[in-house]
Design an enzyme around this catalytic site. Sequence first.
Site, PDB file in Angstrom:
ATOM      1  N   HIS A   1       0.842  -1.195   0.000  1.00 18.14           N
ATOM      2  CA  HIS A   1       0.000   0.000   0.000  1.00 18.14           C
ATOM      3  C   HIS A   1       0.879   1.246   0.000  1.00 18.14           C
ATOM      4  O   HIS A   1       1.574   1.513   0.971  1.00 18.14           O
ATOM      5  CB  HIS A   1      -0.882  -0.019   1.266  1.00 18.14           C
ATOM      6  CG  HIS A   1      -1.802   1.148   1.396  1.00 18.14           C
ATOM      7  ND1 HIS A   1      -3.108   1.117   0.962  1.00 18.14           N
ATOM      8  CD2 HIS A   1      -1.614   2.378   1.916  1.00 18.14           C
ATOM      9  CE1 HIS A   1      -3.678   2.282   1.208  1.00 18.14           C
ATOM     10  NE2 HIS A   1      -2.800   3.060   1.787  1.00 18.14           N
TER      11      HIS A   1
ATOM     12  N   HIS B   1      -1.214   3.078  11.875  1.00 20.65           N
ATOM     13  CA  HIS B   1      -0.078   3.992  11.816  1.00 20.65           C
ATOM     14  C   HIS B   1      -0.186   5.094  12.851  1.00 20.65           C
ATOM     15  O   HIS B   1      -1.257   5.393  13.372  1.00 20.65           O
ATOM     16  CB  HIS B   1       0.064   4.595  10.416  1.00 20.65           C
ATOM     17  CG  HIS B   1      -1.161   5.289   9.882  1.00 20.65           C
ATOM     18  ND1 HIS B   1      -2.270   4.615   9.445  1.00 20.65           N
ATOM     19  CD2 HIS B   1      -1.438   6.600   9.706  1.00 20.65           C
ATOM     20  CE1 HIS B   1      -3.181   5.477   9.022  1.00 20.65           C
ATOM     21  NE2 HIS B   1      -2.708   6.701   9.182  1.00 20.65           N
TER      22      HIS B   1
ATOM     23  N   GLU C   1      -3.808  14.550  10.645  1.00 19.67           N
ATOM     24  CA  GLU C   1      -4.702  14.178   9.552  1.00 19.67           C
ATOM     25  C   GLU C   1      -6.147  14.561   9.883  1.00 19.67           C
ATOM     26  O   GLU C   1      -6.737  14.041  10.822  1.00 19.67           O
ATOM     27  CB  GLU C   1      -4.643  12.668   9.313  1.00 19.67           C
ATOM     28  CG  GLU C   1      -3.251  12.142   9.018  1.00 19.67           C
ATOM     29  CD  GLU C   1      -3.240  10.629   8.870  1.00 19.67           C
ATOM     30  OE1 GLU C   1      -4.326  10.026   8.789  1.00 19.67           O
ATOM     31  OE2 GLU C   1      -2.139  10.059   8.852  1.00 19.67           O
TER      32      GLU C   1
ATOM     33  N   HIS D   1      -7.101  12.977  13.396  1.00 17.33           N
ATOM     34  CA  HIS D   1      -6.086  12.192  14.081  1.00 17.33           C
ATOM     35  C   HIS D   1      -4.862  13.090  14.179  1.00 17.33           C
ATOM     36  O   HIS D   1      -4.127  13.277  13.214  1.00 17.33           O
ATOM     37  CB  HIS D   1      -5.810  10.892  13.322  1.00 17.33           C
ATOM     38  CG  HIS D   1      -7.059  10.053  13.181  1.00 17.33           C
ATOM     39  ND1 HIS D   1      -7.603   9.725  11.972  1.00 17.33           N
ATOM     40  CD2 HIS D   1      -7.865   9.532  14.120  1.00 17.33           C
ATOM     41  CE1 HIS D   1      -8.711   9.014  12.167  1.00 17.33           C
ATOM     42  NE2 HIS D   1      -8.886   8.879  13.461  1.00 17.33           N
TER      43      HIS D   1
ATOM     44  N   HIS E   1      -4.065   5.249  14.790  1.00 16.93           N
ATOM     45  CA  HIS E   1      -5.334   4.968  14.118  1.00 16.93           C
ATOM     46  C   HIS E   1      -5.099   4.021  12.955  1.00 16.93           C
ATOM     47  O   HIS E   1      -3.974   3.599  12.695  1.00 16.93           O
ATOM     48  CB  HIS E   1      -6.013   6.255  13.670  1.00 16.93           C
ATOM     49  CG  HIS E   1      -5.195   7.057  12.686  1.00 16.93           C
ATOM     50  ND1 HIS E   1      -4.074   7.756  13.036  1.00 16.93           N
ATOM     51  CD2 HIS E   1      -5.349   7.276  11.355  1.00 16.93           C
ATOM     52  CE1 HIS E   1      -3.569   8.363  11.978  1.00 16.93           C
ATOM     53  NE2 HIS E   1      -4.323   8.079  10.953  1.00 16.93           N
TER      54      HIS E   1
HETATM   55 FE   LIG Z   1      -3.998   8.170   8.858  1.00 18.21          FE
END
Ligand SMILES: [Fe+2]
Length: 440
Positions: free
Chosen positions: A284, A328, A334, A361, A367
């Site tokens: 990813h 992460h 974010e 976040h 999260h």
């Molecule tokens: Fe994130």
Amino acid sequence: MAHPADDPPCFPQLPTLLYQVVTFQEQQETMPVTNFRIPERYEYQTGFAANLETEAIKGALPIGQNSPQKCPYGLYAEKISGTAFTAPRWENQQTWAYRIIPSAAHSSFEPAPSGNRLKTKFNQIPNQLRWDPFDINADVDWIEGLHIVAGSGDPALKNGIAYYIYGATKSMNEKTAMYRVNLVNDEPIRGYILELFNGHFQLPELGPIGSNCLANARDFQIPVAAYTHDSKSTWTVVNKFCGQLFTSKQGHTPFDVVAWEGRYYPYKYDLGRFNTIGTISYDHPDPSLNTVLTANSNAHPGTAIADFVIFPPRWLVGEDTFRPPSYHRNCMSEFMGLIEGSYIAKGAGSGGFQAAGASLHNCMSSHGPDVEAFDKASNQELVPVKVGTGSMAFMFESCYMVGVTDWGLKMCQKVQKGYSEESWGGLKDLFTPPELPFRE
Ligand SMILES: [Fe+2]
């Protein structure tokens, strides 16, 4: 974007991104252009960061100079600078406007009550936060429906960012301007705004991707000059200034720019035109691959005051890959919103991640996929699949610690209780070590 019903496109002067929650006429199966329910009604020039010139009346722009002794047609020259005069040429932004009456012709600005809803006071908290869809209150115009949710820094120091939501159920008063936002067909509008306290957005570098893909410069649309001629009516100009509103009166329309040239102008971009890049093998990639625009911190190359990142319809084909984002902790903060549809990594929780809602976040806040999304992605058959059809999630990613205003934390009453516990509290211990041998 909302369109003014009668006035020509306005000329906003803030380095701001504004997104409107739209309803697609029908879910679109193919890319690249969004099938907007309200057809385009204006003309545009195109090209991101290009030096442009446009005239509503031929000959309104002076040739070869900016400030002649007398401007054509009795217009006034007014320079609007978006960077310091001495900023490097590649980032220098200014526009020369030729207008009927200069914007300086107004009464004193007086404070206008706006309570806490625009105050740039941010509470820093480490918890994961998610909001239900924000309300659209009855009988409010765009200015009255504007609320600051989160941000960082201080506009007086020109250092920081602010995130807003807005919702409106009526057009602005006929003779009022800030940005000017009117409803089309009296239909309610809502959306998100990111405001930079300093700097400007630019297209991200493409590196090994090459000279095309992601957001292409040609797809940014800039208004052509258009004006109204009204030096008799009384207009109210609203000024959002360091977290509060002020108003002044003037005896002329502010929408009187007959011609302009320069690089400092509003633009719009259809997110449906974004040329998404992703893995065609495994693993990813970081979401930075989906950056539409970035506002660089300058101090640290590659570290943005704000990246505007989207998650558009796209194919997922990665083999032996957990396809949603992994768990992460990010040194960047974010803030996510959802314009329409659903997002791949979120499902459960108290109300879920819904269109017109949001999540935050903050720096280093842990999260990732909730339990339901993890189980599904860990066990799904990894055939090529198209995700995000009819959906558009986005993220504002910032190098700043992003705090929440009192309005965003309490007064809006939209913070989901139990978001963290419901999302990740049920993650099971799946660790299955080999029986022998191992080190303790
Ligand atoms: Fe994130």
